[in-house]
Write a protein that holds these residues in place. Structure first.
Motif, PDB file in Angstrom:
ATOM      1  N   GLY A  89      -9.964  17.636  -3.655  1.00 60.67           N
ATOM      2  CA  GLY A  89      -9.827  17.586  -2.351  1.00 60.67           C
ATOM      3  C   GLY A  89     -10.167  16.107  -1.966  1.00 60.67           C
ATOM      4  N   LEU A  90     -10.489  15.224  -2.843  1.00 61.26           N
ATOM      5  CA  LEU A  90     -10.797  13.953  -2.551  1.00 61.26           C
ATOM      6  C   LEU A  90      -9.338  13.165  -2.617  1.00 61.26           C
ATOM      7  CD1 LEU A  90     -13.937  13.149  -4.684  1.00 61.26           C
ATOM      8  CD2 LEU A  90     -13.876  13.284  -2.129  1.00 61.26           C
ATOM      9  N   PRO A  91      -9.347  12.068  -1.614  1.00 58.57           N
ATOM     10  CA  PRO A  91      -7.861  11.303  -1.441  1.00 58.57           C
ATOM     11  C   PRO A  91      -7.758  10.297  -2.751  1.00 58.57           C
ATOM     12  CG  PRO A  91      -9.594  10.233  -0.119  1.00 58.57           C
ATOM     13  CD  PRO A  91     -10.200  11.566  -0.730  1.00 58.57           C
ATOM     14  N   VAL A  92      -6.881   9.750  -3.176  1.00 52.78           N
ATOM     15  CA  VAL A  92      -6.550   8.897  -4.143  1.00 52.78           C
ATOM     16  C   VAL A  92      -6.306   7.562  -3.642  1.00 52.78           C
ATOM     17  CG1 VAL A  92      -5.232   8.247  -6.141  1.00 52.78           C
ATOM     18  CG2 VAL A  92      -5.392  10.813  -5.321  1.00 52.78           C
ATOM     19  N   LEU A  93      -7.430   6.597  -3.798  1.00 52.04           N
ATOM     20  CA  LEU A  93      -7.590   5.339  -3.330  1.00 52.04           C
ATOM     21  C   LEU A  93      -7.687   4.122  -4.035  1.00 52.04           C
ATOM     22  CD1 LEU A  93     -10.071   6.037  -0.355  1.00 52.04           C
ATOM     23  CD2 LEU A  93      -7.484   6.151  -0.166  1.00 52.04           C
ATOM     24  N   GLY A  94      -7.245   2.938  -3.884  1.00 50.37           N
ATOM     25  CA  GLY A  94      -7.446   1.890  -4.837  1.00 50.37           C
ATOM     26  C   GLY A  94      -6.379   1.374  -5.578  1.00 50.37           C
ATOM     27  N   VAL A 130       1.000  -1.203  -0.177  1.00 52.31           N
ATOM     28  CA  VAL A 130      -0.212   0.040   0.028  1.00 52.31           C
ATOM     29  C   VAL A 130       0.818   1.177   0.131  1.00 52.31           C
ATOM     30  CG1 VAL A 130      -1.793   1.341   1.186  1.00 52.31           C
ATOM     31  CG2 VAL A 130      -1.816  -1.223   1.445  1.00 52.31           C
ATOM     32  N   MET A 131       0.631   1.950  -1.140  1.00 51.32           N
ATOM     33  CA  MET A 131       1.535   3.311  -1.009  1.00 51.32           C
ATOM     34  C   MET A 131       0.539   4.368  -0.161  1.00 51.32           C
ATOM     35  SD  MET A 131       3.853   5.147  -2.168  1.00 51.32           S
ATOM     36  CE  MET A 131       4.667   4.294  -3.370  1.00 51.32           C
ATOM     37  N   ALA A 132       1.240   4.791   0.927  1.00 57.82           N
ATOM     38  CA  ALA A 132       0.683   5.749   2.069  1.00 57.82           C
ATOM     39  C   ALA A 132       1.805   6.583   2.740  1.00 57.82           C
ATOM     40  CB  ALA A 132      -0.148   4.964   2.936  1.00 57.82           C
ATOM     41  N   LEU A 133       2.450   7.258   1.521  1.00 63.59           N
ATOM     42  CA  LEU A 133       3.512   8.259   1.801  1.00 63.59           C
ATOM     43  C   LEU A 133       3.246   9.513   1.559  1.00 63.59           C
ATOM     44  CD1 LEU A 133       6.486   6.222   0.401  1.00 63.59           C
ATOM     45  CD2 LEU A 133       5.730   6.341   2.675  1.00 63.59           C
ATOM     46  N   GLY A 134       1.646   9.910   1.925  1.00 64.65           N
ATOM     47  CA  GLY A 134       1.328  11.430   1.808  1.00 64.65           C
ATOM     48  C   GLY A 134       2.006  12.156   0.722  1.00 64.65           C
ATOM     49  N   SER A 135       2.430  13.386   0.834  1.00 67.29           N
ATOM     50  CA  SER A 135       2.826  14.091  -0.306  1.00 67.29           C
ATOM     51  C   SER A 135       4.133  13.508  -1.176  1.00 67.29           C
ATOM     52  CB  SER A 135       3.567  15.447   0.285  1.00 67.29           C
ATOM     53  OG  SER A 135       2.458  16.087   0.666  1.00 67.29           O
ATOM     54  N   TYR A 136       4.917  12.397  -0.450  1.00 70.25           N
ATOM     55  CA  TYR A 136       5.842  11.622  -0.876  1.00 70.25           C
ATOM     56  C   TYR A 136       5.361  10.555  -1.862  1.00 70.25           C
ATOM     57  CZ  TYR A 136       8.419  15.008   1.640  1.00 70.25           C
ATOM     58  OH  TYR A 136       9.170  16.012   2.589  1.00 70.25           O
ATOM     59  N   ASN A 161      -0.575  -5.838  -7.386  1.00 71.90           N
ATOM     60  CA  ASN A 161      -0.578  -5.879  -5.909  1.00 71.90           C
ATOM     61  C   ASN A 161      -0.106  -4.662  -5.264  1.00 71.90           C
ATOM     62  OD1 ASN A 161       2.026  -6.062  -6.821  1.00 71.90           O
ATOM     63  ND2 ASN A 161       2.703  -7.618  -5.029  1.00 71.90           N
ATOM     64  N   LEU A 162      -0.048  -3.638  -5.886  1.00 67.68           N
ATOM     65  CA  LEU A 162      -0.081  -2.128  -5.304  1.00 67.68           C
ATOM     66  C   LEU A 162      -1.127  -1.331  -5.293  1.00 67.68           C
ATOM     67  CD1 LEU A 162       2.109   0.105  -3.930  1.00 67.68           C
ATOM     68  CD2 LEU A 162       2.588   0.483  -6.583  1.00 67.68           C
ATOM     69  N   PHE A 163      -1.428  -0.774  -4.116  1.00 60.59           N
ATOM     70  CA  PHE A 163      -2.684   0.118  -3.941  1.00 60.59           C
ATOM     71  C   PHE A 163      -2.413   1.300  -3.228  1.00 60.59           C
ATOM     72  CE2 PHE A 163      -3.309  -4.580  -3.698  1.00 60.59           C
ATOM     73  CZ  PHE A 163      -4.429  -4.807  -4.494  1.00 60.59           C
ATOM     74  N   LEU A 164      -3.132   2.183  -3.675  1.00 54.61           N
ATOM     75  CA  LEU A 164      -3.008   3.545  -3.076  1.00 54.61           C
ATOM     76  C   LEU A 164      -3.960   3.989  -2.174  1.00 54.61           C
ATOM     77  CD1 LEU A 164      -2.974   5.243  -6.629  1.00 54.61           C
ATOM     78  CD2 LEU A 164      -1.171   5.057  -5.218  1.00 54.61           C
ATOM     79  N   ASN A 165      -3.348   4.745  -0.906  1.00 49.93           N
ATOM     80  CA  ASN A 165      -4.210   5.189   0.259  1.00 49.93           C
ATOM     81  C   ASN A 165      -3.538   6.601   0.501  1.00 49.93           C
ATOM     82  OD1 ASN A 165      -5.665   5.585   2.229  1.00 49.93           O
ATOM     83  ND2 ASN A 165      -5.064   3.974   3.431  1.00 49.93           N
ATOM     84  N   THR A 166      -3.704   7.458  -0.205  1.00 48.66           N
ATOM     85  CA  THR A 166      -2.837   8.874  -0.208  1.00 48.66           C
ATOM     86  C   THR A 166      -3.627   9.812  -0.665  1.00 48.66           C
ATOM     87  OG1 THR A 166      -0.813   9.924  -0.550  1.00 48.66           O
ATOM     88  CG2 THR A 166      -1.864   8.660  -2.272  1.00 48.66           C
ATOM     89  N   GLY A 167      -3.188  11.056  -0.425  1.00 46.08           N
ATOM     90  CA  GLY A 167      -3.758  12.380  -0.842  1.00 46.08           C
ATOM     91  C   GLY A 167      -4.992  13.102  -0.004  1.00 46.08           C
ATOM     92  N   HIS A 168      -5.024  12.811   1.083  1.00 44.23           N
ATOM     93  CA  HIS A 168      -6.141  13.343   2.029  1.00 44.23           C
ATOM     94  C   HIS A 168      -6.143  14.724   2.389  1.00 44.23           C
ATOM     95  CE1 HIS A 168      -5.792   8.737   2.471  1.00 44.23           C
ATOM     96  NE2 HIS A 168      -6.975   8.846   2.704  1.00 44.23           N
ATOM     97  N   GLY A 169      -5.154  15.505   2.241  1.00 44.91           N
ATOM     98  CA  GLY A 169      -4.834  16.839   2.271  1.00 44.91           C
ATOM     99  C   GLY A 169      -4.700  17.120   3.721  1.00 44.91           C
ATOM    100  N   THR A 170      -5.821  17.972   4.264  1.00 48.91           N
ATOM    101  CA  THR A 170      -5.802  18.276   5.614  1.00 48.91           C
ATOM    102  C   THR A 170      -6.568  17.184   6.749  1.00 48.91           C
ATOM    103  OG1 THR A 170      -7.708  19.666   5.517  1.00 48.91           O
ATOM    104  CG2 THR A 170      -5.527  20.800   5.398  1.00 48.91           C
TER     105      THR A 170
END
Length: 287
Positions: free
Chosen positions: A233-238, A123-129, A244-253
């Motif tokens: 303003g919406l996150p990037v998910l899925g 899961v890619m969950a590295l925020g801005s990075y 086998n790589l999924f996104l859980n990022t882009g949640h802003g504030t």
């Protein structure tokens, strides 16, 4: 324990025009079960007596009674401790990612300074990075670092008990335990997370005008962070182009606000289940 409070959030407005605009949003959110109360200026002060000292006009406010506050940093530390003790989750702190190892359309391992870490799913969950690391894989995601600032100082008798959003200056005031946390502004400066004093000054001016009796001569802790912001303003998910790589990022504030719902979505997707939450506008191939 994370200094939890369920007193809601009070949104303040300085003019009747601002209130009328806010009522439209309030009525829209009511359709989805969001309970909010429209308050007069006097009722705002009755709810939060420290506002009686402000030199600025308060035309009224909206009290979001369902909203809650707490210390996100403490919460995450306690959650990590609980996850490790209860579920055997392993956390690697002070570890740097050096490489992402792939084969064909699958991710094989994360290369770190302590060796490769292999897994069945990632899961890619590295925020801005996340943007920088996905770029290495040839995948573009619409996330840009927006620098936000916050100040912390010791709470006193003139510190609000409720969380307050100052809509005129776009500054938030929150009592967290024995501290007053003040957050605001947005700066687009790439991946520079250094504190710019020019951004601190307007936050302090707004704070001193609305809470003039607070002790502003005490030491003030200053902090800046990079919020992973998207155009909508919406996150990037899925899913991604890699199986086998999924996104859980882009949640802003709203990282902490949306954390549990986002995790539920990703857990369902990784197990080939249909998420309980609609993903309109949150997928990588968003319109």
């Amino acid at each position: 324990s994370f200094d939890y409070s369920s007193k809601g959030i009070l949104q303040l407005y300085g003019t009747q025009k601002d209130i009328e605009q806010a009522k439209v949003q309030m009525e829209f959110q009511a359709k989805f079960g969001c309970t909010q109360k429209l308050l007069s200026g006097e009722q705002c002060i009755e709810l939060e007596p420290t506002l009686a000292h402000t030199s600025r006009p308060i035309a009224g406010g909206i009290h979001a009674v369902m909203d809650e506050v707490g210390d996100a940093y403490t919460f995450c530390n306690e959650l990590a401790k609980y996850s490790a003790e209860r579920f055997g989750v392993k956390f690697l702190y002070n570890t740097s990612i050096k490489d992402i190892v792939t084969e064909d359309n699958r991710m094989v391992a994360v290369g770190t300074d302590v060796g490769d870490i292999e897994a069945d799913g990632f899961v890619m969950a590295l925020g801005s990075y996340s943007t920088l690391f996905m770029k290495r894989l040839g995948v573009s995601i619409p996330i840009y670092p927006m620098k936000g600032y916050s100040l912390s100082l010791k709470a006193d008798e003139y510190t609000p008990r409720s969380s307050i959003t100052d809509n005129e200056y776009k500054v938030v005031y929150t009592r967290i335990g024995n501290k007053l946390r003040i957050a605001g502004t947005a700066e687009f400066a790439g991946y520079n997370d250094k504190i710019n004093e020019a951004r601190i000054r307007p936050i302090l001016r707004a704070a001193k005008s609305i809470l003039p009796k607070t002790d502003w001569n005490q030491p003030i802790e200053k902090w800046a962070c990079l919020r992973p912001s998207t155009p909508t303003g919406l996150p990037v998910l899925g899913p991604t182009p890699y199986q086998n790589l999924f996104l859980n990022t882009g949640h802003g504030t709203l990282g902490w606000t949306q954390a549990a719902g986002s995790a539920s979505i990703i857990a369902d997707i990784m197990q080939n289940k249909i998420p309980a939450i609609l993903m309109n506008g949150m997928l990588l191939d968003r319109p």
